[in-house]
Design a protein around this motif. Sequence first.
Motif, PDB file in Angstrom:
ATOM      1  N   PRO A  44       0.633  -1.172   0.106  1.00  0.00           N
ATOM      2  CA  PRO A  44       0.140  -0.062   0.013  1.00  0.00           C
ATOM      3  C   PRO A  44       0.899   1.291  -0.060  1.00  0.00           C
ATOM      4  CG  PRO A  44       0.062  -1.018   1.994  1.00  0.00           C
ATOM      5  CD  PRO A  44       0.567  -1.900   1.226  1.00  0.00           C
ATOM      6  N   ASP A  45       0.277   2.263  -0.792  1.00  0.00           N
ATOM      7  CA  ASP A  45       1.115   3.615  -0.649  1.00  0.00           C
ATOM      8  C   ASP A  45       2.748   3.290  -1.124  1.00  0.00           C
ATOM      9  OD1 ASP A  45      -1.321   4.722  -0.086  1.00  0.00           O
ATOM     10  OD2 ASP A  45      -1.035   4.497   2.049  1.00  0.00           O
ATOM     11  N   ALA A  46       2.730   2.535  -2.063  1.00  0.00           N
ATOM     12  CA  ALA A  46       4.139   2.199  -2.400  1.00  0.00           C
ATOM     13  C   ALA A  46       4.969   3.322  -2.748  1.00  0.00           C
ATOM     14  CB  ALA A  46       4.262   1.395  -3.666  1.00  0.00           C
ATOM     15  N   ASP A  47       4.737   4.604  -3.013  1.00  0.00           N
ATOM     16  CA  ASP A  47       5.452   5.679  -3.377  1.00  0.00           C
ATOM     17  C   ASP A  47       5.622   6.542  -2.129  1.00  0.00           C
ATOM     18  OD1 ASP A  47       6.221   4.797  -6.092  1.00  0.00           O
ATOM     19  OD2 ASP A  47       4.172   5.690  -6.920  1.00  0.00           O
ATOM     20  N   GLU A  49       7.099   7.528   1.269  1.00  0.00           N
ATOM     21  CA  GLU A  49       8.138   7.334   2.176  1.00  0.00           C
ATOM     22  C   GLU A  49       8.046   7.618   3.562  1.00  0.00           C
ATOM     23  OE1 GLU A  49      11.616   9.449   0.622  1.00  0.00           O
ATOM     24  OE2 GLU A  49      11.452   9.094  -1.446  1.00  0.00           O
ATOM     25  N   ARG A  50       6.907   8.060   4.105  1.00  0.00           N
ATOM     26  CA  ARG A  50       6.731   7.939   5.650  1.00  0.00           C
ATOM     27  C   ARG A  50       6.458   6.506   6.019  1.00  0.00           C
ATOM     28  NH1 ARG A  50       1.808  11.665   6.669  1.00  0.00           N
ATOM     29  NH2 ARG A  50       0.754  10.114   5.409  1.00  0.00           N
ATOM     30  N   PHE A  51       6.955   6.334   7.539  1.00  0.00           N
ATOM     31  CA  PHE A  51       6.671   5.128   7.785  1.00  0.00           C
ATOM     32  C   PHE A  51       5.072   4.919   8.152  1.00  0.00           C
ATOM     33  CE2 PHE A  51       5.968   2.210  11.451  1.00  0.00           C
ATOM     34  CZ  PHE A  51       6.908   1.230  11.313  1.00  0.00           C
ATOM     35  N   SER A  52       4.832   3.603   7.993  1.00  0.00           N
ATOM     36  CA  SER A  52       3.510   2.999   7.899  1.00  0.00           C
ATOM     37  C   SER A  52       3.380   1.710   8.616  1.00  0.00           C
ATOM     38  CB  SER A  52       2.928   3.321   6.482  1.00  0.00           C
ATOM     39  OG  SER A  52       1.660   2.378   6.406  1.00  0.00           O
ATOM     40  N   PHE A  53       2.581   1.363   9.508  1.00  0.00           N
ATOM     41  CA  PHE A  53       2.134   0.009   9.845  1.00  0.00           C
ATOM     42  C   PHE A  53       1.683  -0.563   9.034  1.00  0.00           C
ATOM     43  CE2 PHE A  53       3.068   2.350  13.996  1.00  0.00           C
ATOM     44  CZ  PHE A  53       3.858   1.641  14.598  1.00  0.00           C
ATOM     45  N   ARG A  54       0.833  -0.073   8.116  1.00  0.00           N
ATOM     46  CA  ARG A  54      -0.032  -0.838   6.932  1.00  0.00           C
ATOM     47  C   ARG A  54       1.291  -1.578   6.142  1.00  0.00           C
ATOM     48  NH1 ARG A  54      -3.085   2.161   3.365  1.00  0.00           N
ATOM     49  NH2 ARG A  54      -3.810   0.147   2.798  1.00  0.00           N
ATOM     50  N   LYS A  55       2.208  -0.531   5.971  1.00  0.00           N
ATOM     51  CA  LYS A  55       3.251  -1.203   4.746  1.00  0.00           C
ATOM     52  C   LYS A  55       4.111  -2.251   5.631  1.00  0.00           C
ATOM     53  CE  LYS A  55       4.393   2.763   2.056  1.00  0.00           C
ATOM     54  NZ  LYS A  55       5.411   3.795   1.829  1.00  0.00           N
ATOM     55  N   LEU A  56       4.284  -1.933   6.877  1.00  0.00           N
ATOM     56  CA  LEU A  56       5.061  -3.019   7.618  1.00  0.00           C
ATOM     57  C   LEU A  56       4.472  -4.301   7.777  1.00  0.00           C
ATOM     58  CD1 LEU A  56       7.473  -3.704   9.327  1.00  0.00           C
ATOM     59  CD2 LEU A  56       6.138  -2.975  11.451  1.00  0.00           C
ATOM     60  N   TRP A  57       2.935  -4.235   7.917  1.00  0.00           N
ATOM     61  CA  TRP A  57       2.117  -5.457   7.741  1.00  0.00           C
ATOM     62  C   TRP A  57       2.143  -6.157   6.281  1.00  0.00           C
ATOM     63  CZ3 TRP A  57       0.214  -9.030  10.897  1.00  0.00           C
ATOM     64  CH2 TRP A  57      -0.737  -9.743  10.379  1.00  0.00           C
ATOM     65  N   ALA A  58       2.246  -5.336   5.271  1.00  0.00           N
ATOM     66  CA  ALA A  58       2.344  -5.902   3.909  1.00  0.00           C
ATOM     67  C   ALA A  58       3.716  -6.521   3.753  1.00  0.00           C
ATOM     68  CB  ALA A  58       2.048  -4.990   3.014  1.00  0.00           C
ATOM     69  N   PHE A  59       4.862  -6.069   4.461  1.00  0.00           N
ATOM     70  CA  PHE A  59       5.960  -6.629   4.257  1.00  0.00           C
ATOM     71  C   PHE A  59       6.288  -7.949   5.348  1.00  0.00           C
ATOM     72  CE2 PHE A  59       7.234  -2.725   2.004  1.00  0.00           C
ATOM     73  CZ  PHE A  59       7.952  -3.149   1.111  1.00  0.00           C
ATOM     74  N   THR A  60       5.387  -8.026   6.277  1.00  0.00           N
ATOM     75  CA  THR A  60       5.552  -9.182   7.309  1.00  0.00           C
ATOM     76  C   THR A  60       5.142 -10.543   6.578  1.00  0.00           C
ATOM     77  OG1 THR A  60       5.155  -7.508   9.144  1.00  0.00           O
ATOM     78  CG2 THR A  60       4.646  -9.888   9.342  1.00  0.00           C
ATOM     79  N   GLY A  61       6.259 -11.418   6.938  1.00  0.00           N
ATOM     80  CA  GLY A  61       5.840 -12.820   6.483  1.00  0.00           C
ATOM     81  C   GLY A  61       7.149 -13.499   6.317  1.00  0.00           C
ATOM     82  N   PRO A  62       7.814 -13.169   5.232  1.00  0.00           N
ATOM     83  CA  PRO A  62       9.111 -13.929   4.745  1.00  0.00           C
ATOM     84  C   PRO A  62      10.073 -13.982   6.106  1.00  0.00           C
ATOM     85  CG  PRO A  62       8.457 -12.237   3.273  1.00  0.00           C
ATOM     86  CD  PRO A  62       7.562 -11.779   4.139  1.00  0.00           C
ATOM     87  N   GLY A  63      10.226 -12.733   6.844  1.00  0.00           N
ATOM     88  CA  GLY A  63      11.010 -12.825   8.077  1.00  0.00           C
ATOM     89  C   GLY A  63      10.745 -13.823   9.126  1.00  0.00           C
ATOM     90  N   PHE A  64       9.405 -13.915   9.247  1.00  0.00           N
ATOM     91  CA  PHE A  64       8.766 -15.103  10.270  1.00  0.00           C
ATOM     92  C   PHE A  64       8.999 -16.235   9.851  1.00  0.00           C
ATOM     93  CE2 PHE A  64       7.031 -11.205  12.231  1.00  0.00           C
ATOM     94  CZ  PHE A  64       7.002 -11.297  13.593  1.00  0.00           C
ATOM     95  N   LEU A  65       8.777 -16.573   8.667  1.00  0.00           N
ATOM     96  CA  LEU A  65       9.052 -17.837   7.864  1.00  0.00           C
ATOM     97  C   LEU A  65      10.571 -18.212   8.363  1.00  0.00           C
ATOM     98  CD1 LEU A  65       6.266 -17.470   6.740  1.00  0.00           C
ATOM     99  CD2 LEU A  65       7.138 -18.732   4.673  1.00  0.00           C
ATOM    100  N   ARG A 276      14.720   0.866  -1.604  1.00  0.00           N
ATOM    101  CA  ARG A 276      15.176   1.447  -0.314  1.00  0.00           C
ATOM    102  C   ARG A 276      14.292   1.240   0.860  1.00  0.00           C
ATOM    103  NH1 ARG A 276      16.535   5.955  -2.094  1.00  0.00           N
ATOM    104  NH2 ARG A 276      18.644   5.261  -2.601  1.00  0.00           N
ATOM    105  N   GLU A 277      12.975   1.485   0.343  1.00  0.00           N
ATOM    106  CA  GLU A 277      11.914   1.111   1.537  1.00  0.00           C
ATOM    107  C   GLU A 277      11.750  -0.263   1.621  1.00  0.00           C
ATOM    108  OE1 GLU A 277       7.802   3.182   1.359  1.00  0.00           O
ATOM    109  OE2 GLU A 277       7.630   1.202   0.310  1.00  0.00           O
ATOM    110  N   ALA A 278      11.795  -0.982   0.645  1.00  0.00           N
ATOM    111  CA  ALA A 278      11.530  -2.436   0.879  1.00  0.00           C
ATOM    112  C   ALA A 278      12.813  -3.051   1.790  1.00  0.00           C
ATOM    113  CB  ALA A 278      11.588  -3.252  -0.464  1.00  0.00           C
ATOM    114  N   ASN A 279      14.038  -2.763   1.645  1.00  0.00           N
ATOM    115  CA  ASN A 279      15.133  -3.147   2.507  1.00  0.00           C
ATOM    116  C   ASN A 279      14.800  -2.469   3.919  1.00  0.00           C
ATOM    117  OD1 ASN A 279      16.741  -4.207   0.378  1.00  0.00           O
ATOM    118  ND2 ASN A 279      17.663  -2.167  -0.202  1.00  0.00           N
ATOM    119  N   PHE A 280      14.408  -1.394   4.176  1.00  0.00           N
ATOM    120  CA  PHE A 280      14.261  -0.997   5.478  1.00  0.00           C
ATOM    121  C   PHE A 280      13.128  -1.717   6.136  1.00  0.00           C
ATOM    122  CE2 PHE A 280      11.400   1.877   7.987  1.00  0.00           C
ATOM    123  CZ  PHE A 280      12.247   2.344   9.030  1.00  0.00           C
ATOM    124  N   TYR A 281      11.889  -2.171   5.704  1.00  0.00           N
ATOM    125  CA  TYR A 281      10.784  -2.773   6.182  1.00  0.00           C
ATOM    126  C   TYR A 281      11.175  -4.196   6.426  1.00  0.00           C
ATOM    127  CZ  TYR A 281       7.524   1.163   6.077  1.00  0.00           C
ATOM    128  OH  TYR A 281       6.840   2.395   6.171  1.00  0.00           O
TER     129      TYR A 281
END
Length: 560
Positions: A44-47, A49-65, A276-281
């Motif tokens: 969500p809101d891919a462009d 640059e503000r921190f977003s918990f919605r974005k963090l939730w979208a990126f959540t998954g691979p790290g826990f696996l 850069r955003e994906a690396n961060f999240y």
Amino acid sequence: MAEESTDSTYILARDDVDMETSGSTSESGSTPVNTYLDERIDIPDADSERFSFRKLWAFTGPGFLMSIAYLDPGNIESDLQVGSVAAYKLLWILMTATALGLLMQRLAARLGVVTGKHLAEICFLYYPKPARIALWLMVEIAIIGSDMQEVIGTAIAIYLLSNGVIPLWGGVLITIVDTFSFLLLDKYGLRKLELFFGILITIMAISFGYEYIVAAPDQTEVVKGLFVPYCSNCGQAQLLQAVGIIGAIIMPHNIYLHSALVKSRDIDKGKRTQIREANFYFFIEAAIALFVSFLINLFVTSVFAEGFYGKTNADVSEQCINSTLPESFTRAFGANDTEDASLSVDLYKGGVFLGCAYGAAAMYIWGVGLLAAGQSSTMTGTYAGQFAMEGFLNLKWKKWQRILLTRTIAISPTVIIAAFEGIEDLTGLNDVLNVVMSMQLPFAVLPILAFTSNKSLMKEFANGMVSMVITGIFGLLVITINVYFVIETMVNQVSGLHWALILLVALVAVAYFLFILYLGWYCLVQMGVERLAVGIVQTIGSGPDRTLEFSAEHQQVRIN
């Protein structure tokens, strides 16, 4: 080797290979099969640059696996052995090993995000065929070793939960059925699959957290063990356990796995801001996931530091005799030992002890947590094997074929030991497998350091000088520690063998270390040859009309 189709798009290509399409069919030209990565999660809101918990939730998954590999039955057994041998004194090693693991997982995720390819695919592009075949074999050995640990953990959990009614060999065979049943989760979509693994991690946290509460370890000692980097009155046994922690925590095939899992998010490689955003999240998500795994490992180590450290088999046997557990369990300790016999610890005895000391519920809850650890690790191992085969060999199998192969190899020796030997031989196999896993670690650490330091491949996202030095030192430290662990263990194992077997072991060891030296040399080339070449050009006075070209594939410098 690496080309930019536009000013900001990262594309890898080689004249004889098109990796964008090479994995779409098998070598026999069969129809493509679905894998984990065929479904992409929108951000969500891919462009923005503000921190977003919605974005963090979208990126959540691979790290826990990925973090599940830090919680497999091999790690759980390593935790309880550390607690029984060194009490709380090595908790700081556990914390440091997890931090080192986060460093390596960060590099793995970064490689997948920036290049759009996972580590095995990059190895296919850059290494010569003999090297990449050897790497594939090492990764497969690591996956099969991990799979055997998961089978052992699951079989022991089923044995405990059934009060010994289901024999160990029966539990081993059950793992065949349940693994294939989990494949059905693929039908329900990627996010539901990730949610399921999150539930398994939650079950582990609750189960082992319950043990921590009922055991009530000394909190002062826990804090001291975490933040005082010293091990007073420690000897060879404690040193080997400290080394074993790193070997058990940092799993080689997990680095390959994480670099592939991050590809499941829909990231526009043509936009540096999104990379850069994906690396961060992904880093934040991995840090949270590994923190959870660290807490679970901390729970297990502390529980057995409180219950086992300084005790003998006779001490624990007395507790079990006075407990309400069935006699088949209470015989686990001290049946044929002298009063001062040291306490040997494994997954089975750990569960029995909890039942003896804190009630039968503690044993069954331990079994539930162990079952969740075994089942979750099984599926991540399957995905790691799938990615390795697709990347190194440019070959894609259906998941059931992949599981059938690895699970058959893992189950064959396990079921024989379970049927004809005993539970002590089965659990003792975990120690051997931890050594095997340690041996494979350089074959993941060196490639990931090499390729994330390659500026031709990673462009502006390559490791900087400071980052290269830090990761290089930590990588060398991890490899040195694990090689030491392997040598110490192998020396004890080969003593007394026939000279021909010793010679064979020596030849294999020479080949093993020569391959590590080759990968180390390649890593140094990727880290430093461009900087060295620039220095050479400046020294000979190239002038403003001359340019420097570097081929990362052949490690050649050409001055025009």
